[in-house]
Design an enzyme around this catalytic site. Structure first.
Site, PDB file in Angstrom:
ATOM      1  N   ARG A 242     -74.817 -34.077   3.733  1.00 28.45           N
ATOM      2  CA  ARG A 242     -75.235 -34.461   5.084  1.00 28.45           C
ATOM      3  C   ARG A 242     -74.786 -33.469   6.152  1.00 28.45           C
ATOM      4  O   ARG A 242     -75.547 -33.178   7.079  1.00 28.45           O
ATOM      5  CB  ARG A 242     -74.691 -35.854   5.416  1.00 28.45           C
ATOM      6  CG  ARG A 242     -75.441 -36.896   4.633  1.00 28.45           C
ATOM      7  CD  ARG A 242     -74.970 -38.293   4.909  1.00 28.45           C
ATOM      8  NE  ARG A 242     -75.829 -39.228   4.187  1.00 28.45           N
ATOM      9  CZ  ARG A 242     -75.596 -40.515   4.066  1.00 28.45           C
ATOM     10  NH1 ARG A 242     -74.529 -41.043   4.626  1.00 28.45           N
ATOM     11  NH2 ARG A 242     -76.420 -41.282   3.407  1.00 28.45           N
TER      12      ARG A 242
ATOM     13  N   GLU B 130     -65.309 -49.493   7.348  1.00 24.06           N
ATOM     14  CA  GLU B 130     -65.541 -48.306   8.183  1.00 24.06           C
ATOM     15  C   GLU B 130     -64.510 -48.200   9.306  1.00 24.06           C
ATOM     16  O   GLU B 130     -64.333 -47.131   9.891  1.00 24.06           O
ATOM     17  CB  GLU B 130     -66.977 -48.332   8.732  1.00 24.06           C
ATOM     18  CG  GLU B 130     -67.408 -46.992   9.291  1.00 24.06           C
ATOM     19  CD  GLU B 130     -68.894 -46.936   9.665  1.00 24.06           C
ATOM     20  OE1 GLU B 130     -69.687 -47.704   9.086  1.00 24.06           O
ATOM     21  OE2 GLU B 130     -69.244 -46.121  10.530  1.00 24.06           O
TER      22      GLU B 130
HETATM   23  C1  LIG Z   1     -78.841 -48.346   8.850  1.00 26.12           C
HETATM   24  C2  LIG Z   1     -77.662 -48.087   7.954  1.00 26.12           C
HETATM   25  C3  LIG Z   1     -77.860 -47.854   6.600  1.00 26.12           C
HETATM   26  C4  LIG Z   1     -76.779 -47.598   5.750  1.00 26.12           C
HETATM   27  N1  LIG Z   1     -76.986 -47.395   4.407  1.00 26.12           N
HETATM   28  C5  LIG Z   1     -75.917 -47.205   3.584  1.00 26.12           C
HETATM   29  C6  LIG Z   1     -76.099 -47.053   2.167  1.00 26.12           C
HETATM   30  O1  LIG Z   1     -77.207 -47.068   1.645  1.00 26.12           O
HETATM   31  N2  LIG Z   1     -74.977 -46.873   1.404  1.00 26.12           N
HETATM   32  C7  LIG Z   1     -73.702 -46.853   1.940  1.00 26.12           C
HETATM   33  O2  LIG Z   1     -72.721 -46.704   1.211  1.00 26.12           O
HETATM   34  N3  LIG Z   1     -73.531 -47.008   3.276  1.00 26.12           N
HETATM   35  C8  LIG Z   1     -74.578 -47.187   4.095  1.00 26.12           C
HETATM   36  N4  LIG Z   1     -74.375 -47.337   5.437  1.00 26.12           N
HETATM   37  C9  LIG Z   1     -72.978 -47.406   5.942  1.00 26.12           C
HETATM   38  C10 LIG Z   1     -72.375 -48.765   5.579  1.00 26.12           C
HETATM   39  O3  LIG Z   1     -73.376 -49.748   5.674  1.00 26.12           O
HETATM   40  C11 LIG Z   1     -71.205 -49.146   6.483  1.00 26.12           C
HETATM   41  O4  LIG Z   1     -70.258 -48.116   6.561  1.00 26.12           O
HETATM   42  C12 LIG Z   1     -70.496 -50.402   5.969  1.00 26.12           C
HETATM   43  O5  LIG Z   1     -71.433 -51.426   5.722  1.00 26.12           O
HETATM   44  C13 LIG Z   1     -69.466 -50.874   6.978  1.00 26.12           C
HETATM   45  O6  LIG Z   1     -69.021 -52.153   6.595  1.00 26.12           O
HETATM   46  P1  LIG Z   1     -67.920 -52.861   7.472  1.00 26.12           P
HETATM   47  O7  LIG Z   1     -67.732 -54.221   6.924  1.00 26.12           O
HETATM   48  O8  LIG Z   1     -66.747 -51.981   7.593  1.00 26.12           O
HETATM   49  O9  LIG Z   1     -68.555 -52.935   8.942  1.00 26.12           O
HETATM   50  P2  LIG Z   1     -69.888 -53.650   9.457  1.00 26.12           P
HETATM   51  O10 LIG Z   1     -70.768 -54.067   8.348  1.00 26.12           O
HETATM   52  O11 LIG Z   1     -70.460 -52.764  10.499  1.00 26.12           O
HETATM   53  O12 LIG Z   1     -69.342 -54.992  10.122  1.00 26.12           O
HETATM   54  C14 LIG Z   1     -68.536 -54.965  11.273  1.00 26.12           C
HETATM   55  C15 LIG Z   1     -68.599 -56.342  11.918  1.00 26.12           C
HETATM   56  O13 LIG Z   1     -67.618 -56.415  12.948  1.00 26.12           O
HETATM   57  C16 LIG Z   1     -68.144 -57.144  14.031  1.00 26.12           C
HETATM   58  N5  LIG Z   1     -67.394 -56.786  15.228  1.00 26.12           N
HETATM   59  C17 LIG Z   1     -67.315 -55.549  15.784  1.00 26.12           C
HETATM   60  N6  LIG Z   1     -66.506 -55.612  16.859  1.00 26.12           N
HETATM   61  C18 LIG Z   1     -66.062 -56.892  16.972  1.00 26.12           C
HETATM   62  C19 LIG Z   1     -65.213 -57.578  17.901  1.00 26.12           C
HETATM   63  N7  LIG Z   1     -64.634 -56.948  18.939  1.00 26.12           N
HETATM   64  N8  LIG Z   1     -64.993 -58.905  17.735  1.00 26.12           N
HETATM   65  C20 LIG Z   1     -65.576 -59.565  16.703  1.00 26.12           C
HETATM   66  N9  LIG Z   1     -66.399 -58.966  15.817  1.00 26.12           N
HETATM   67  C21 LIG Z   1     -66.631 -57.643  15.935  1.00 26.12           C
HETATM   68  C22 LIG Z   1     -69.616 -56.748  14.068  1.00 26.12           C
HETATM   69  O14 LIG Z   1     -70.405 -57.708  14.733  1.00 26.12           O
HETATM   70  C23 LIG Z   1     -69.942 -56.657  12.569  1.00 26.12           C
HETATM   71  O15 LIG Z   1     -70.452 -57.858  12.066  1.00 26.12           O
HETATM   72  C24 LIG Z   1     -75.459 -47.582   6.291  1.00 26.12           C
HETATM   73  C25 LIG Z   1     -75.256 -47.812   7.656  1.00 26.12           C
HETATM   74  C26 LIG Z   1     -76.342 -48.068   8.487  1.00 26.12           C
HETATM   75  C27 LIG Z   1     -76.093 -48.312   9.950  1.00 26.12           C
END
Ligand SMILES: Cc1cc2nc3c(=O)[nH]c(=O)nc-3n(C[C@H](O)[C@H](O)[C@H](O)COP(=O)(O)OP(=O)(O)OC[C@H]3O[C@@H](n4cnc5c(N)ncnc54)[C@H](O)[C@@H]3O)c2cc1C
Length: 558
Positions: free
Chosen positions: A289, A377
């Protein structure tokens, strides 16, 4: 939830993407009561539910792969900056999480009884399991939501925007929040707290982000005394959709096509060009990337771009049958947008997609603040300066489980004990707005996205970074006087103001770290320092000191 409230649980998990849901499930499995809070609907708000296809994992059935190979590829992609302990954790625990998700009914695609695996750039073999084209994230989220529903010890609270962490004698004892639909402050006492708030890419004008990805967890952690790491490394996804107009589809939807069909990246003169930038991609999909982003931006800047300033991505050499076999119903959705891939190339350009930096943790997902953990993340370091496709979902699941386990163990020793007073004072500050009738936080948010895109985007210079820092800091100084009065239900002006408060702080971290790093490495590219410099083979950590950022260099954790 109606009026102002005080809640309590052993473990508070903030954010209900893949990391947060897994953390909540694990903490409950360890016998703890859990509050799973999200500013959006539970399990539907962040990146996880949007993820497309790849989940990188070294499943060793038949001796085809081994976590050591995945680990070696992850370190190589990270350009020397991966925190080795947490990168190793990601690779070694990944298979167990994928199998557990399988047992929970995720429905990974199979072939002759084995998991189907796709190639993705930077992996030395086909390593990415998936559910279906464009459907992996929704399936992961649905599977975890179904597990949550089976566990009564997890209280799910949506619409809750966490705005501060509460501290008592240096320990994190819960959080203050705004209940968006009632406008009331909420305080939550917890024995341990997990930040699972995802990334920051909504800070950019062109991004793949959902509305909730503005780096809240980074600002919360920093404010509570934790450290951030690698904040300069924002990953741009090279082939974000640019033109023609595409309605109802994700801007990064071209990746699965490329996994399956390769496709050709062409400049405005219809020539292949990636080889000019030190990589190969010809008809296949092998350029990582950071390299592909660099090549596309440079090619367009040299006047050899496509009409809207990107490059062409062409599948015109593929037959309709091949496209249909690869894309299934997506071909019909493209047709509804007037796009026929057998006859036309589409225009693509980089968009902000993922953040390699984040909260600094050890391999138990503990921050340096007792009682505070992070996952997914929100965590920095596992992927160094550049992330491999598919590592982010694996990281969310693995780090989520570990954070849930660690938080449960901490809470067993230190049950929720914060007096309601400590927490109510946190929540009270939400009411302190004075109001400024002529200030439009939503318009200012858009301006901030432009500043980040133009001056802290895929290419950076000292002048641009200093300009961005000046802008961010002066807005930050003005913000307190512009805070809207609180108390209204669905107060979008207040929510936008709170987001601005977060984004000015987090943007400052990204820009300051990028200014300090006088080299180009992975996702961080400086026009004025175009080469990678071995003397910069260390991480940068950020903490708050007297309200100002303190940036320090620290040896890459072995
Ligand atoms: C369009 C897209 C496609 C992707 N495709 C891939 C893929 O194919 N393979 C791969 O490995 N990765 C992919 N990624 C990356 C991957 O999806 C993310 O890095 C991963 O899902 C992050 O998971 P997470 O649980 O850390 O955060 P998230 O799934 O982003 O969840 C974070 C949560 O925290 C909540 N939140 C944030 N701030 C607050 C607050 N102050 N108070 C309360 N709640 C809060 C949000 O509402 C959200 O629900 C993709 C990302 C995107 C955007």
């Amino acid at each position: 939830m109606a009026a102002a409230q005080h809640l309590a649980a052993d473990v508070l998990v903030i954010g209900s993407g893949g990391a947060g849901m897994y953390a909540a499930i694990e903490a409950a499995r360890k016998g703890r009561s859990v509050i799973l809070a999200d500013r959006s609907l539970i399990g539907r708000g962040g990146a996880t539910v949007m993820a497309q296809m790849t989940v990188a994992v070294a499943l060793d059935e038949g001796g085809l792969d081994h976590p050591e190979h995945h680990y070696a590829d992850t370190l190589a992609a990270g350009r020397g900056l991966c925190d080795q302990a947490i990168a190793r954790l990601l690779c070694e625990e990944g298979p167990a999480r994928i199998r557990e998700m399988d047992a929970w009914g995720a429905g990974w695609a199979r072939e002759s009884g084995d998991y189907k695996r796709a190639f993705a750039p930077g992996h030395d073999r086909a390593r990415c399991v998936y559910v279906d084209f464009l459907n992996t994230g929704p399936a992961v989220s649905k599977t975890l939501r179904a597990q949550l529903n089976r566990i009564p010890e997890i209280r799910r609270v949506g619409d809750l925007l966490v705005t501060s962490l509460a501290l008592s004698e240096g320990e994190c004892v819960g959080a203050g929040a705004l209940h968006l639909s009632s406008g009331q402050p909420v305080s939550i006492a917890a024995g341990a707290t997990v930040l699972a708030t995802g990334g920051l890419t909504r800070m950019y004008r062109r991004s793949s982000a959902s509305a909730n990805m503005m780096g809240d967890g980074y600002a919360l952690a920093l404010g509570a005394g934790a450290e951030l790491t690698d904040m300069e490394f924002v990953q741009f996804f090279p082939i974000g959709h640019l033109a023609p107009r595409l309605v109802g589809m994700d801007p990064i939807m071209w990746d699965p096509f490329r996994y399956k069909l390769g496709g050709r990246l062409l400049n405005g003169r219809r020539e292949e060009f990636i080889h000019r930038y030190g990589s190969k991609d010809e008809g296949r999909y092998v350029a990582m990337r950071d390299v592909a982003t660099y090549a596309i931006v440079k090619e367009a800047a040299a006047g050899r771009g496509s009409p809207h300033g990107g490059v062409w991505l062409s599948f015109e050499h593929c037959s309709e049958a091949e496209l249909r076999a690869a894309g299934g119903p997506v071909i019909d959705r493209l047709a509804a947008n007037g796009i026929d891939l057998t006859r036309q190339a589409i225009e693509v350009a980089p968009i902000a997609h993922y953040h390699m930096g984040g909260v600094r943790v050890d391999a138990t997902m503990a921050t340096r603040v007792p009682g505070l953990y992070a996952a997914g993340e929100a965590v920095g370091g596992a992927n160094g300066a550049n992330r491999l496709s598919g590592n982010a979902i694996t990281e969310a699941l693995v780090f989520g489980r570990v954070a849930g386990e660690s938080a449960a163990a901490h809470a067993a020793r230190r049950p929720a004990r914060a007096g309601a007073e400590v927490l109510k004072s946190e929540a009270k500050q939400l009411r302190e707005g004075r109001g400024a009738s002529d200030f439009n936080p939503a318009a200012m948010l858009e301006e901030l996205q432009g500043v980040m895109q133009d001056d802290v985007g895929p290419f950076r210079t000292q002048a641009g970074l200093e300009r961005a820092l000046g802008w961010l800091r002066s807005l930050r100084a003005e913000l307190p006087a512009l805070k809207p009065a609180a108390g209204k239900a669905y107060d979008t002006a207040l929510a936008d103001w709170l987001d601005l408060d977060t984004m000015t702080r987090v943007g400052e971290c990204v820009a300051a770290a990028a200014l300090a790093r006088t080299e180009s490495r992975g996702a961080h590219q400086r026009e004025d320092f175009p080469s990678m410099d071995p003397q910069w083979s260390f991480n940068q950590t950020i903490s708050l000191e007297g309200g100002a950022l303190r940036i320090e260099s620290s040896a890459v954790p072995a």
